[in-house]
Design an enzyme around this catalytic site. Structure first.
Site, PDB file in Angstrom:
ATOM      1  N   TYR A 102       0.810  -1.211   0.000  1.00  0.00           N
ATOM      2  CA  TYR A 102       0.000   0.000   0.000  1.00  0.00           C
ATOM      3  C   TYR A 102       0.850   1.271   0.000  1.00  0.00           C
ATOM      4  O   TYR A 102       0.365   2.341  -0.360  1.00  0.00           O
ATOM      5  CB  TYR A 102      -0.933   0.016   1.212  1.00  0.00           C
ATOM      6  CG  TYR A 102      -1.997  -1.069   1.192  1.00  0.00           C
ATOM      7  CD1 TYR A 102      -2.169  -1.885   0.088  1.00  0.00           C
ATOM      8  CD2 TYR A 102      -2.835  -1.271   2.275  1.00  0.00           C
ATOM      9  CE1 TYR A 102      -3.131  -2.879   0.072  1.00  0.00           C
ATOM     10  CE2 TYR A 102      -3.805  -2.250   2.272  1.00  0.00           C
ATOM     11  CZ  TYR A 102      -3.958  -3.060   1.167  1.00  0.00           C
ATOM     12  OH  TYR A 102      -4.910  -4.032   1.153  1.00  0.00           O
ATOM     13  N   LYS A 121       3.800 -15.439   3.567  1.00  0.00           N
ATOM     14  CA  LYS A 121       3.806 -16.260   2.346  1.00  0.00           C
ATOM     15  C   LYS A 121       5.261 -16.612   2.048  1.00  0.00           C
ATOM     16  O   LYS A 121       5.791 -16.356   0.959  1.00  0.00           O
ATOM     17  CB  LYS A 121       3.152 -15.485   1.195  1.00  0.00           C
ATOM     18  CG  LYS A 121       2.859 -16.338  -0.040  1.00  0.00           C
ATOM     19  CD  LYS A 121       1.838 -17.440   0.212  1.00  0.00           C
ATOM     20  CE  LYS A 121       1.533 -18.191  -1.090  1.00  0.00           C
ATOM     21  NZ  LYS A 121       0.701 -19.383  -0.853  1.00  0.00           N
ATOM     22  N   ASP A 160      -2.676 -18.257   2.881  1.00  0.00           N
ATOM     23  CA  ASP A 160      -3.797 -18.979   2.289  1.00  0.00           C
ATOM     24  C   ASP A 160      -4.351 -20.014   3.258  1.00  0.00           C
ATOM     25  O   ASP A 160      -5.576 -20.195   3.366  1.00  0.00           O
ATOM     26  CB  ASP A 160      -3.409 -19.614   0.953  1.00  0.00           C
ATOM     27  CG  ASP A 160      -2.042 -20.271   0.968  1.00  0.00           C
ATOM     28  OD1 ASP A 160      -1.298 -20.101   1.946  1.00  0.00           O
ATOM     29  OD2 ASP A 160      -1.698 -20.952  -0.014  1.00  0.00           O
ATOM     30  N   ASP A 172      -5.261  -6.688   6.041  1.00  0.00           N
ATOM     31  CA  ASP A 172      -6.456  -6.043   5.515  1.00  0.00           C
ATOM     32  C   ASP A 172      -7.490  -7.092   5.123  1.00  0.00           C
ATOM     33  O   ASP A 172      -8.672  -7.002   5.474  1.00  0.00           O
ATOM     34  CB  ASP A 172      -6.065  -5.180   4.315  1.00  0.00           C
ATOM     35  CG  ASP A 172      -7.186  -4.269   3.842  1.00  0.00           C
ATOM     36  OD1 ASP A 172      -8.246  -4.233   4.494  1.00  0.00           O
ATOM     37  OD2 ASP A 172      -6.993  -3.578   2.830  1.00  0.00           O
ATOM     38  N   ASP A 201     -11.043  -8.604   7.618  1.00  0.00           N
ATOM     39  CA  ASP A 201     -12.419  -8.547   7.131  1.00  0.00           C
ATOM     40  C   ASP A 201     -13.034  -9.939   7.081  1.00  0.00           C
ATOM     41  O   ASP A 201     -14.237 -10.103   7.334  1.00  0.00           O
ATOM     42  CB  ASP A 201     -12.469  -7.903   5.743  1.00  0.00           C
ATOM     43  CG  ASP A 201     -12.453  -6.384   5.813  1.00  0.00           C
ATOM     44  OD1 ASP A 201     -12.316  -5.853   6.933  1.00  0.00           O
ATOM     45  OD2 ASP A 201     -12.556  -5.728   4.767  1.00  0.00           O
TER      46      ASP A 201
END
Length: 283
Positions: free
Chosen positions: A58, A115, A148, A172, A176
């Site tokens: 970001y 990851k 994942d 992020d 959610d």
């Protein structure tokens, strides 16, 4: 690239040095039926997502341009774009310490999400988290989980998580997802913390489609005040009072539109101001 609310929010975080986002995910018993997961799966869910907030994709260098030279087997011309995922050692160190400190006050377990099977930033992230944990927090358990797999396990066994720490974009997305465990994003408070500044806000973002209608759920913002009292001012008794008032209102069956279900009587559905008044009355 047009101006969007998100751009302003990212600028506020960067400008105020708010590098830590704390997002608690807890189940209110009265809202257990609002979750799409089975009651036995969400029972006992009480986790804290610690998200790095001022680094990563970001805030990295980005560009989109037309490639005149072409690329690939056929040399096709066209648009190209890139976003840069970058972290510095100190950025990982400080967010790791925040997570370990949080775990010490909770159940003593940190799940570090990355990851590392693909990304070099994640390999560095994992190494630094382990170094900080083993040298400074030997009393806290560390678990590594690929992002994942974390997305799957949050749905499969959400009650097993205590503190989850991860980089900006992963946090992020996962926070959610975790919100849906509770049944409504409108119930999630958050704290964004720096070394000398703190910002408290609901997690749900803006909702221009319902602006001015008086139907928004104010509980996430009220619970953000609970976090402010707890983390910035050390007023734990006052924070407990707010949590208790919200719990009692929900236990009595009061709902805003986003929380109602087929079993909610029409006379128990209130608007934004009505819900706020109910919480005040219980305080």
């Amino acid at each position: 690239g047009a101006p969007r609310p998100e751009a302003g929010l990212l600028g506020i975080r960067k400008g105020l040095g708010l590098y830590t986002n704390l997002r608690p995910v807890q189940i209110f018993d009265a809202l257990a039926g609002a979750s799409t997961l089975k009651p036995e799966v969400i029972e006992g869910v009480d986790l804290m997502i610690v998200r790095e907030l001022t680094g990563g994709l970001y805030f990295g260098k980005r560009e989109r341009f037309y490639d005149e030279e072409g690329a690939g087997i056929d040399g096709a011309k066209g648009q190209r774009a890139y976003d840069t995922l970058e972290y510095r050692e100190y950025e990982v160190e400080r967010i790791a310490r925040q997570a370990f400190e949080a775990a010490r006050k909770r159940r003593g377990k940190v799940t570090s999400v990355d990851k590392a099977n693909v990304l070099e930033t994640s390999r560095m992230w994992r190494e630094i988290v382990h170094r900080i944990g083993e040298q400074e927090y030997p009393d806290v358990q560390i678990e590594d989980l690929l992002v994942d797999n974390t997305a799957m396990q949050l749905i499969n066994r959400p009650a097993d998580f205590d503190v989850v720490v991860t980089e900006n974009m992963f946090g992020d997305i996962l926070s959610d997802e975790a919100a849906q465990i509770t049944g409504s994003l409108g119930m999630l408070a958050s704290a964004s913390l720096g070394d000398s500044t703190a910002l408290y806000e609901p997690s749900h973002g803006s909702a221009p489609d319902i602006a001015g209608k008086g139907i928004a759920n104010p509980l996430a913002q009220i619970l953000s005040v609970e976090m402010m009292l707890r983390y910035s001012f050390g007023m734990n008794e006052a924070a407990d009072d707010i949590r208790r008032a919200v719990t009692e209102v929900l236990d009595e069956g009061w709902r805003t539109g986003d929380l109602k279900d087929a079993a909610t009587p029409a006379d128990k559905v209130v608007g934004c101001a009505g819900m706020g008044d109910l919480v005040v009355s219980h305080l």
